[in-house]
Enzyme design. Structure first.
Site, PDB file in Angstrom:
ATOM      1  N   GLN A 105       3.020   9.837   1.493  1.00 31.84           N
ATOM      2  CA  GLN A 105       4.301   9.126   1.448  1.00 31.84           C
ATOM      3  C   GLN A 105       5.157   9.498   0.249  1.00 31.84           C
ATOM      4  OE1 GLN A 105       2.288   5.141   2.168  1.00 31.84           O
ATOM      5  NE2 GLN A 105       4.230   4.841   3.208  1.00 31.84           N
ATOM      6  N   HIS A 115      -2.692   7.144   6.946  1.00 37.00           N
ATOM      7  CA  HIS A 115      -1.642   8.005   6.374  1.00 37.00           C
ATOM      8  C   HIS A 115      -2.223   9.344   5.934  1.00 37.00           C
ATOM      9  CE1 HIS A 115       2.162   5.896   6.212  1.00 37.00           C
ATOM     10  NE2 HIS A 115       1.628   4.814   5.703  1.00 37.00           N
ATOM     11  N   GLY A 149       0.830  -1.200   0.000  1.00 36.39           N
ATOM     12  CA  GLY A 149       0.000   0.000   0.000  1.00 36.39           C
ATOM     13  C   GLY A 149       0.862   1.246   0.000  1.00 36.39           C
ATOM     14  N   HIS A 173      -4.590   1.056   7.406  1.00 40.64           N
ATOM     15  CA  HIS A 173      -3.228   1.590   7.503  1.00 40.64           C
ATOM     16  C   HIS A 173      -3.037   2.766   6.523  1.00 40.64           C
ATOM     17  CE1 HIS A 173       1.332   0.864   7.760  1.00 40.64           C
ATOM     18  NE2 HIS A 173       1.191   1.740   6.782  1.00 40.64           N
ATOM     19  N   GLU A 174      -3.478   2.572   5.283  1.00 41.15           N
ATOM     20  CA  GLU A 174      -3.282   3.609   4.257  1.00 41.15           C
ATOM     21  C   GLU A 174      -4.164   4.832   4.498  1.00 41.15           C
ATOM     22  OE1 GLU A 174      -0.720   3.407   2.512  1.00 41.15           O
ATOM     23  OE2 GLU A 174      -0.398   1.320   3.062  1.00 41.15           O
ATOM     24  N   CYS A 211       5.847  -0.493   7.204  1.00 44.60           N
ATOM     25  CA  CYS A 211       5.484   0.675   6.388  1.00 44.60           C
ATOM     26  C   CYS A 211       6.711   1.128   5.620  1.00 44.60           C
ATOM     27  CB  CYS A 211       4.998   1.793   7.308  1.00 44.60           C
ATOM     28  SG  CYS A 211       4.566   3.299   6.441  1.00 44.60           S
ATOM     29  N   LEU A 212       6.513   1.472   4.347  1.00 42.64           N
ATOM     30  CA  LEU A 212       7.643   1.909   3.523  1.00 42.64           C
ATOM     31  C   LEU A 212       8.264   3.201   4.056  1.00 42.64           C
ATOM     32  CD1 LEU A 212       6.177   1.156  -0.030  1.00 42.64           C
ATOM     33  CD2 LEU A 212       7.944  -0.146   1.177  1.00 42.64           C
TER      34      LEU A 212
HETATM   35 NI    NI Z   1       2.489   2.898   5.603  1.00 47.75          NI
END
Ligand code: NI
Length: 178
Positions: A51, A140, A46, A136-137, A94-95
């Site tokens: 991000q 963000h 995701g 989660h997304e 998470c990236l």
């Molecule tokens: Ni994330």
């Protein structure tokens, strides 16, 4: 298509609230395609606007379908319109918080409403990994990271571990230059 740079903590954009997209333009469609490409290249499931430095409510997710085939979902202005009472605990990463993982409790099932890349309203009710990824997304977009769901102690430990790792990588690069 273009691969975008993924911002990591403590970049301030990651803690800011993203704005609604007013119209799904060809530029937004292109952005979603670039985000998906960036996500695949980084082996993520995701990616949210914040991000990649875009404070817009855009999200891409791919948790694969039951047969393990790709299941790319591109979402504009996504909103959770239903949550199950049941909750589950899952080890998340998470990236933007590279190589750090922790258990997070979330709703087991959710229903999300969004506009697709053609500006058409869609809803999707799901459970399992995909429901976790949605939550989660969407977090963000409100400037919330998975580590914000942890205790202060656990959160600080994880951040410290990430900083240590960055320092080690930087040192190794310096040694490599000699
Ligand atoms: Ni994330």
């Amino acid at each position: 298509m273009a691969k975008l740079e993924i911002l990591e903590i403590p970049h301030p954009i990651l803690t800011q609230k993203a704005a609604e997209v007013e119209e799904v333009t060809p530029q937004i469609k292109q952005l979603l395609a670039d985000m998906l490409e960036t996500m695949y290249a980084s082996h993520g499931v995701g990616l949210a606007g914040n991000q990649i430095g875009q404070l817009l409510r855009v999200v891409v997710v791919d948790c694969a379908d039951e047969e393990g085939e790709p299941d790319p979902i591109k979402m504009v202005n996504p909103k959770i319109i239903w949550r199950s009472e049941n909750k589950i605990c899952h080890n998340e990463g998470c990236l933007s918080v590279p190589r750090q993982y922790a258990d997070v409790v979330r709703h087991e099932e959710v229903e999300v409403e969004y506009l697709d890349e053609n500006g058409v309203r869609q809803t999707r009710r799901t459970g399992g990994l995909l429901a976790i990824a949605f939550q989660h997304e969407l977090d963000h977009l409100d400037g919330i990271l998975f580590i914000d769901h942890l205790s202060k102690l656990k959160r600080n430990m994880l951040i410290k571990r990430l900083e240590k790792r960055r320092k080690r990588v930087a040192e190794e690069m310096l040694e490599g230059d000699e």
